[in-house]
Scaffold this active site. Structure first.
Site, PDB file in Angstrom:
ATOM      1  N   ASP A 190      -4.740   1.621  10.645  1.00 36.63           N
ATOM      2  CA  ASP A 190      -6.175   1.496  11.342  1.00 36.63           C
ATOM      3  C   ASP A 190      -6.368   0.775  12.529  1.00 36.63           C
ATOM      4  O   ASP A 190      -6.300   1.656  13.524  1.00 36.63           O
ATOM      5  CB  ASP A 190      -6.666   0.450   9.985  1.00 36.63           C
ATOM      6  CG  ASP A 190      -8.040  -0.011   9.902  1.00 36.63           C
ATOM      7  OD1 ASP A 190      -8.670   0.320  10.891  1.00 36.63           O
ATOM      8  OD2 ASP A 190      -8.700  -0.463   9.050  1.00 36.63           O
TER       9      ASP A 190
ATOM     10  N   GLY B  85       0.796  -1.307  -0.063  1.00 36.97           N
ATOM     11  CA  GLY B  85      -0.089  -0.041  -0.180  1.00 36.97           C
ATOM     12  C   GLY B  85       0.869   1.476   0.119  1.00 36.97           C
ATOM     13  O   GLY B  85       0.348   2.381  -0.550  1.00 36.97           O
TER      14      GLY B  85
ATOM     15  N   ASP C   4      -5.708  -0.802  -1.978  1.00 33.56           N
ATOM     16  CA  ASP C   4      -6.510  -1.577  -2.973  1.00 33.56           C
ATOM     17  C   ASP C   4      -7.961  -1.877  -2.438  1.00 33.56           C
ATOM     18  O   ASP C   4      -8.193  -1.677  -1.429  1.00 33.56           O
ATOM     19  CB  ASP C   4      -5.676  -2.907  -3.225  1.00 33.56           C
ATOM     20  CG  ASP C   4      -5.798  -3.635  -2.096  1.00 33.56           C
ATOM     21  OD1 ASP C   4      -5.510  -3.394  -1.069  1.00 33.56           O
ATOM     22  OD2 ASP C   4      -6.040  -5.109  -2.068  1.00 33.56           O
TER      23      ASP C   4
ATOM     24  N   GLU D 108       4.149   4.068   5.924  1.00 37.27           N
ATOM     25  CA  GLU D 108       2.783   3.407   5.806  1.00 37.27           C
ATOM     26  C   GLU D 108       1.835   4.211   4.900  1.00 37.27           C
ATOM     27  O   GLU D 108       1.880   5.556   5.359  1.00 37.27           O
ATOM     28  CB  GLU D 108       2.252   3.084   7.114  1.00 37.27           C
ATOM     29  CG  GLU D 108       2.592   1.522   7.773  1.00 37.27           C
ATOM     30  CD  GLU D 108       1.900   0.736   6.881  1.00 37.27           C
ATOM     31  OE1 GLU D 108       1.308   0.588   5.786  1.00 37.27           O
ATOM     32  OE2 GLU D 108       1.739  -0.400   7.356  1.00 37.27           O
TER      33      GLU D 108
HETATM   34  C1  PRP Z   1      -2.905  -2.525   5.372  1.00 37.87           C
HETATM   35  C2  PRP Z   1      -2.151  -1.126   5.304  1.00 37.87           C
HETATM   36  C3  PRP Z   1      -1.441  -1.356   6.575  1.00 37.87           C
HETATM   37  C4  PRP Z   1      -2.222  -2.242   7.502  1.00 37.87           C
HETATM   38  C5  PRP Z   1      -2.947  -1.208   8.346  1.00 37.87           C
HETATM   39  O1  PRP Z   1      -1.975  -3.374   4.592  1.00 37.87           O
HETATM   40  O2  PRP Z   1      -1.350  -1.014   4.301  1.00 37.87           O
HETATM   41  O3  PRP Z   1      -0.150  -2.115   6.481  1.00 37.87           O
HETATM   42  O4  PRP Z   1      -3.327  -2.977   6.627  1.00 37.87           O
HETATM   43  O5  PRP Z   1      -4.058  -2.115   9.224  1.00 37.87           O
HETATM   44  P1  PRP Z   1      -3.877  -2.159  10.772  1.00 37.87           P
HETATM   45  O6  PRP Z   1      -3.366  -0.836  11.338  1.00 37.87           O
HETATM   46  O7  PRP Z   1      -5.223  -2.447  11.173  1.00 37.87           O
HETATM   47  O8  PRP Z   1      -2.939  -3.280  11.033  1.00 37.87           O
HETATM   48  P2  PRP Z   1      -2.626  -4.752   3.919  1.00 37.87           P
HETATM   49  O9  PRP Z   1      -2.320  -5.850   4.851  1.00 37.87           O
HETATM   50  O10 PRP Z   1      -4.155  -4.648   3.551  1.00 37.87           O
HETATM   51  O11 PRP Z   1      -1.484  -4.920   2.810  1.00 37.87           O
HETATM   52  P3  PRP Z   1      -1.255  -4.062   1.423  1.00 37.87           P
HETATM   53  O12 PRP Z   1      -0.627  -2.979   1.881  1.00 37.87           O
HETATM   54  O13 PRP Z   1      -0.616  -4.898   0.458  1.00 37.87           O
HETATM   55  O14 PRP Z   1      -2.839  -3.657   0.898  1.00 37.87           O
END
Ligand code: PRP
Length: 194
Positions: free
Chosen positions: A112, A52, A168, A108
């Site tokens: 979330d 991301g 995504d 990042e």
């Molecule tokens: C998403 C985003 C962060 C994480 C945040 O990654 O890029 O790394 O989730 O969520 P959290 O604070 O609840 O842990 P994802 O696992 O969707 O992978 P991507 O970046 O490859 O889409």
């Protein structure tokens, strides 16, 4: 297996939350803040969390005047088709760089629940960096389950499902130049997942 094209983004976009110009303008400010903070400090490395953060990292690094290297980690927090982190964070690909005595800035796209960045912070802190900080483009504070320090923050956003600019929906739409909000009830099938 035959794959179908995903819907045109216009069909799933409820509204644009952050326009491209606002993104780039804030990233320029962040780059200035980061440049000021790390001025005169050797060994800065920006660590992008795949996938991301890719667009954000590549735009941000062009605004950081302090000499720096980049590296990446791949960390998975969401299962395919699942829209919330459950705290089960897996390291899929580690850094290629040794970070001992280096100034590490984790980049990042979104924080979330906080579980992903918390896990990455604990892992990298054990490697004795000179400093370890977080830069996040988007901060969904309402969803936080664990407290995490964010030194450089782009935007605080409400608890809505966002996509575009690196984020995504089932691996698609990362290329869009804005942060959009998904229409309620949208489910995408025939996805490409990792
Ligand atoms: C998403 C985003 C962060 C994480 C945040 O990654 O890029 O790394 O989730 O969520 P959290 O604070 O609840 O842990 P994802 O696992 O969707 O992978 P991507 O970046 O490859 O889409």
């Amino acid at each position: 297996m035959e794959l179908n094209l995903p819907p045109d983004y216009h069909d799933i976009l409820d509204y644009v939350l952050i326009e491209p110009e606002a993104l780039q303008s804030r990233i320029k400010e962040l780059g200035q803040e980061i440049s000021d903070h790390y001025e005169g400090k050797p060994g800065l490395i920006l660590v992008g969390i795949l996938k991301g953060s890719t667009l954000f990292l590549t735009d941000l690094m062009r605004q950081v005047a302090t000499p720096h290297a980049i590296d990446f980690m791949d960390v998975s927090s969401y299962g395919a088709g699942v829209r919330a982190s459950d705290g089960d964070v897996r390291i899929l690909m580690d850094l290629h760089t040794t970070i001992e005595n280096r100034h590490v800035l984790i980049v990042e796209d979104i924080i979330d629940s906080g579980h992903t960045i918390n896990k990455v912070l604990r892992l990298l802190d054990a490697r004795s960096p000179a400093s370890l900080q977080v830069c996040a483009l988007l901060d969904k504070t309402e969803r936080r389950e664990i407290d995490v320090p964010i030194a450089f923050r782009g935007f605080a956003i409400p608890n809505v499902f966002v996509f575009g600019y690196g984020l995504d929906i089932d691996e698609y739409y990362r290329n869009l130049p804005f942060i959009g909000v998904v229409k309620p009830g949208i489910v995408i099938t025939d996805s490409v997942s990792t």
